[in-house]
Design a protein around this motif. Sequence first.
Motif, PDB file in Angstrom:
ATOM      1  N   LYS A  73     -27.022  -8.447  -3.209  1.00 54.85           N
ATOM      2  CA  LYS A  73     -27.934  -9.059  -4.170  1.00 54.85           C
ATOM      3  C   LYS A  73     -27.748  -8.507  -5.574  1.00 54.85           C
ATOM      4  O   LYS A  73     -27.599  -9.271  -6.539  1.00 54.85           O
ATOM      5  N   VAL A  74     -27.747  -7.206  -5.728  1.00 55.31           N
ATOM      6  CA  VAL A  74     -27.684  -6.596  -7.057  1.00 55.31           C
ATOM      7  C   VAL A  74     -26.346  -6.903  -7.738  1.00 55.31           C
ATOM      8  O   VAL A  74     -26.313  -7.264  -8.912  1.00 55.31           O
ATOM      9  N   GLU A  75     -25.252  -6.794  -6.993  1.00 54.22           N
ATOM     10  CA  GLU A  75     -23.939  -7.098  -7.577  1.00 54.22           C
ATOM     11  C   GLU A  75     -23.860  -8.549  -8.025  1.00 54.22           C
ATOM     12  O   GLU A  75     -23.316  -8.855  -9.094  1.00 54.22           O
ATOM     13  N   MET A  99     -35.478  -7.383 -19.300  1.00 60.18           N
ATOM     14  CA  MET A  99     -35.631  -8.802 -19.002  1.00 60.18           C
ATOM     15  C   MET A  99     -35.794  -9.068 -17.504  1.00 60.18           C
ATOM     16  O   MET A  99     -36.231 -10.127 -17.101  1.00 60.18           O
ATOM     17  N   PHE A 100     -35.486  -8.083 -16.666  1.00 62.24           N
ATOM     18  CA  PHE A 100     -35.613  -8.222 -15.215  1.00 62.24           C
ATOM     19  C   PHE A 100     -36.882  -7.563 -14.678  1.00 62.24           C
ATOM     20  O   PHE A 100     -37.131  -7.590 -13.484  1.00 62.24           O
ATOM     21  N   ALA A 101     -37.685  -6.979 -15.552  1.00 61.46           N
ATOM     22  CA  ALA A 101     -38.812  -6.138 -15.143  1.00 61.46           C
ATOM     23  C   ALA A 101     -39.810  -6.828 -14.216  1.00 61.46           C
ATOM     24  O   ALA A 101     -40.339  -6.205 -13.314  1.00 61.46           O
ATOM     25  N   ASN A 102     -40.076  -8.094 -14.409  1.00 63.36           N
ATOM     26  CA  ASN A 102     -41.073  -8.789 -13.586  1.00 63.36           C
ATOM     27  C   ASN A 102     -40.440  -9.645 -12.495  1.00 63.36           C
ATOM     28  O   ASN A 102     -41.074 -10.568 -11.991  1.00 63.36           O
ATOM     29  N   SER A 103     -39.229  -9.317 -12.125  1.00 63.82           N
ATOM     30  CA  SER A 103     -38.526 -10.088 -11.106  1.00 63.82           C
ATOM     31  C   SER A 103     -39.238  -9.999  -9.758  1.00 63.82           C
ATOM     32  O   SER A 103     -39.601  -8.912  -9.312  1.00 63.82           O
ATOM     33  N   LYS A 104     -39.406 -11.150  -9.116  1.00 60.33           N
ATOM     34  CA  LYS A 104     -39.982 -11.190  -7.778  1.00 60.33           C
ATOM     35  C   LYS A 104     -38.892 -10.977  -6.725  1.00 60.33           C
ATOM     36  O   LYS A 104     -39.185 -10.859  -5.550  1.00 60.33           O
ATOM     37  N   LEU A 105     -37.649 -10.920  -7.186  1.00 60.59           N
ATOM     38  CA  LEU A 105     -36.518 -10.817  -6.282  1.00 60.59           C
ATOM     39  C   LEU A 105     -36.026  -9.387  -6.101  1.00 60.59           C
ATOM     40  O   LEU A 105     -35.366  -9.069  -5.126  1.00 60.59           O
ATOM     41  N   MET A 106     -36.377  -8.495  -7.055  1.00 63.58           N
ATOM     42  CA  MET A 106     -35.822  -7.146  -7.036  1.00 63.58           C
ATOM     43  C   MET A 106     -36.921  -6.085  -7.031  1.00 63.58           C
ATOM     44  O   MET A 106     -37.914  -6.218  -7.736  1.00 63.58           O
ATOM     45  N   ASP A 107     -36.693  -5.029  -6.248  1.00 64.97           N
ATOM     46  CA  ASP A 107     -37.626  -3.911  -6.251  1.00 64.97           C
ATOM     47  C   ASP A 107     -37.153  -2.864  -7.266  1.00 64.97           C
ATOM     48  O   ASP A 107     -36.111  -3.028  -7.911  1.00 64.97           O
ATOM     49  N   GLU A 108     -37.895  -1.792  -7.411  1.00 63.22           N
ATOM     50  CA  GLU A 108     -37.606  -0.773  -8.420  1.00 63.22           C
ATOM     51  C   GLU A 108     -36.225  -0.136  -8.219  1.00 63.22           C
ATOM     52  O   GLU A 108     -35.485   0.070  -9.172  1.00 63.22           O
ATOM     53  N   LYS A 109     -35.895   0.166  -6.974  1.00 65.91           N
ATOM     54  CA  LYS A 109     -34.587   0.776  -6.685  1.00 65.91           C
ATOM     55  C   LYS A 109     -33.453  -0.176  -7.070  1.00 65.91           C
ATOM     56  O   LYS A 109     -32.447   0.245  -7.640  1.00 65.91           O
ATOM     57  N   GLU A 110     -33.612  -1.448  -6.767  1.00 70.76           N
ATOM     58  CA  GLU A 110     -32.589  -2.432  -7.103  1.00 70.76           C
ATOM     59  C   GLU A 110     -32.469  -2.607  -8.615  1.00 70.76           C
ATOM     60  O   GLU A 110     -31.371  -2.788  -9.141  1.00 70.76           O
ATOM     61  N   LEU A 111     -33.597  -2.524  -9.323  1.00 72.98           N
ATOM     62  CA  LEU A 111     -33.558  -2.599 -10.787  1.00 72.98           C
ATOM     63  C   LEU A 111     -32.774  -1.428 -11.372  1.00 72.98           C
ATOM     64  O   LEU A 111     -32.011  -1.595 -12.324  1.00 72.98           O
ATOM     65  N   GLU A 113     -30.372   0.207  -9.835  1.00 76.96           N
ATOM     66  CA  GLU A 113     -28.978  -0.056  -9.504  1.00 76.96           C
ATOM     67  C   GLU A 113     -28.383  -1.100 -10.460  1.00 76.96           C
ATOM     68  O   GLU A 113     -27.254  -0.957 -10.937  1.00 76.96           O
ATOM     69  N   LEU A 114     -29.159  -2.134 -10.760  1.00 74.25           N
ATOM     70  CA  LEU A 114     -28.717  -3.157 -11.703  1.00 74.25           C
ATOM     71  C   LEU A 114     -28.496  -2.555 -13.086  1.00 74.25           C
ATOM     72  O   LEU A 114     -27.511  -2.865 -13.755  1.00 74.25           O
ATOM     73  N   GLN A 115     -29.404  -1.667 -13.495  1.00 75.01           N
ATOM     74  CA  GLN A 115     -29.267  -1.015 -14.799  1.00 75.01           C
ATOM     75  C   GLN A 115     -27.942  -0.261 -14.885  1.00 75.01           C
ATOM     76  O   GLN A 115     -27.228  -0.351 -15.888  1.00 75.01           O
ATOM     77  N   GLU A 116     -27.588   0.454 -13.816  1.00 76.21           N
ATOM     78  CA  GLU A 116     -26.315   1.184 -13.791  1.00 76.21           C
ATOM     79  C   GLU A 116     -25.134   0.230 -13.910  1.00 76.21           C
ATOM     80  O   GLU A 116     -24.186   0.497 -14.653  1.00 76.21           O
ATOM     81  N   MET A 117     -25.192  -0.891 -13.208  1.00 71.13           N
ATOM     82  CA  MET A 117     -24.108  -1.875 -13.252  1.00 71.13           C
ATOM     83  C   MET A 117     -23.993  -2.499 -14.646  1.00 71.13           C
ATOM     84  O   MET A 117     -22.897  -2.678 -15.169  1.00 71.13           O
ATOM     85  N   LEU A 118     -25.138  -2.823 -15.235  1.00 70.81           N
ATOM     86  CA  LEU A 118     -25.120  -3.431 -16.571  1.00 70.81           C
ATOM     87  C   LEU A 118     -24.651  -2.428 -17.617  1.00 70.81           C
ATOM     88  O   LEU A 118     -23.941  -2.818 -18.554  1.00 70.81           O
ATOM     89  N   ASN A 119     -25.015  -1.170 -17.460  1.00 71.60           N
ATOM     90  CA  ASN A 119     -24.567  -0.151 -18.398  1.00 71.60           C
ATOM     91  C   ASN A 119     -23.052   0.035 -18.355  1.00 71.60           C
ATOM     92  O   ASN A 119     -22.412   0.348 -19.355  1.00 71.60           O
ATOM     93  N   ALA A 120     -22.471  -0.150 -17.175  1.00 68.74           N
ATOM     94  CA  ALA A 120     -21.030  -0.008 -17.015  1.00 68.74           C
ATOM     95  C   ALA A 120     -20.282  -1.294 -17.341  1.00 68.74           C
ATOM     96  O   ALA A 120     -19.061  -1.314 -17.362  1.00 68.74           O
ATOM     97  N   TRP A 121     -21.002  -2.345 -17.625  1.00 66.72           N
ATOM     98  CA  TRP A 121     -20.426  -3.675 -17.792  1.00 66.72           C
ATOM     99  C   TRP A 121     -19.272  -3.757 -18.779  1.00 66.72           C
ATOM    100  O   TRP A 121     -18.242  -4.332 -18.428  1.00 66.72           O
ATOM    101  N   PRO A 122     -19.351  -3.213 -19.994  1.00 63.73           N
ATOM    102  CA  PRO A 122     -18.211  -3.389 -20.910  1.00 63.73           C
ATOM    103  C   PRO A 122     -16.906  -2.827 -20.353  1.00 63.73           C
ATOM    104  O   PRO A 122     -15.838  -3.289 -20.707  1.00 63.73           O
ATOM    105  N   ASP A 123     -17.010  -1.844 -19.468  1.00 60.11           N
ATOM    106  CA  ASP A 123     -15.817  -1.224 -18.874  1.00 60.11           C
ATOM    107  C   ASP A 123     -15.310  -1.977 -17.662  1.00 60.11           C
ATOM    108  O   ASP A 123     -14.197  -1.758 -17.217  1.00 60.11           O
ATOM    109  N   ALA A 124     -16.124  -2.867 -17.092  1.00 61.57           N
ATOM    110  CA  ALA A 124     -15.798  -3.514 -15.800  1.00 61.57           C
ATOM    111  C   ALA A 124     -15.159  -4.874 -15.997  1.00 61.57           C
ATOM    112  O   ALA A 124     -15.762  -5.887 -15.756  1.00 61.57           O
TER     113      ALA A 124
END
Length: 125
Positions: A73-75, A99-111, A113-124
Amino acid sequence: MKEAKPSPSELALLKALWKQSPLSAREIHEKVKPELQWSYSSTRKTLDRMRDKSLVIQSEVHGIQVYKAALDKVETLAQYATDFATRVLELDGPLPIAMFANSKLMDEKELEELQEMLNAWPDAD
């Protein structure tokens, strides 16, 4: 390794499976029917196509075919977010996690994890 991005209708089915899994085709259809407004046969055909594309895993429970999401899901959501940021907004960096803070699809841990992925985004790439 970058996976194929699901179509909007495939994403609707995946979201149903991320919320509850495994589900039968009928259960998935009932969950997506208000959004997609299509027939049960369209849901079945889409699930078959998704199975062939390795987007879902099909198995049997008590004689009933059931499905689970094969994509993380997060990926998958990170891929959608970066695609939106690049193609639509023409950003050089990731979207803010706020922008994902009120997501009904993601819990805090997944948020997180998403933050880490988005932070690494320019390198990926």
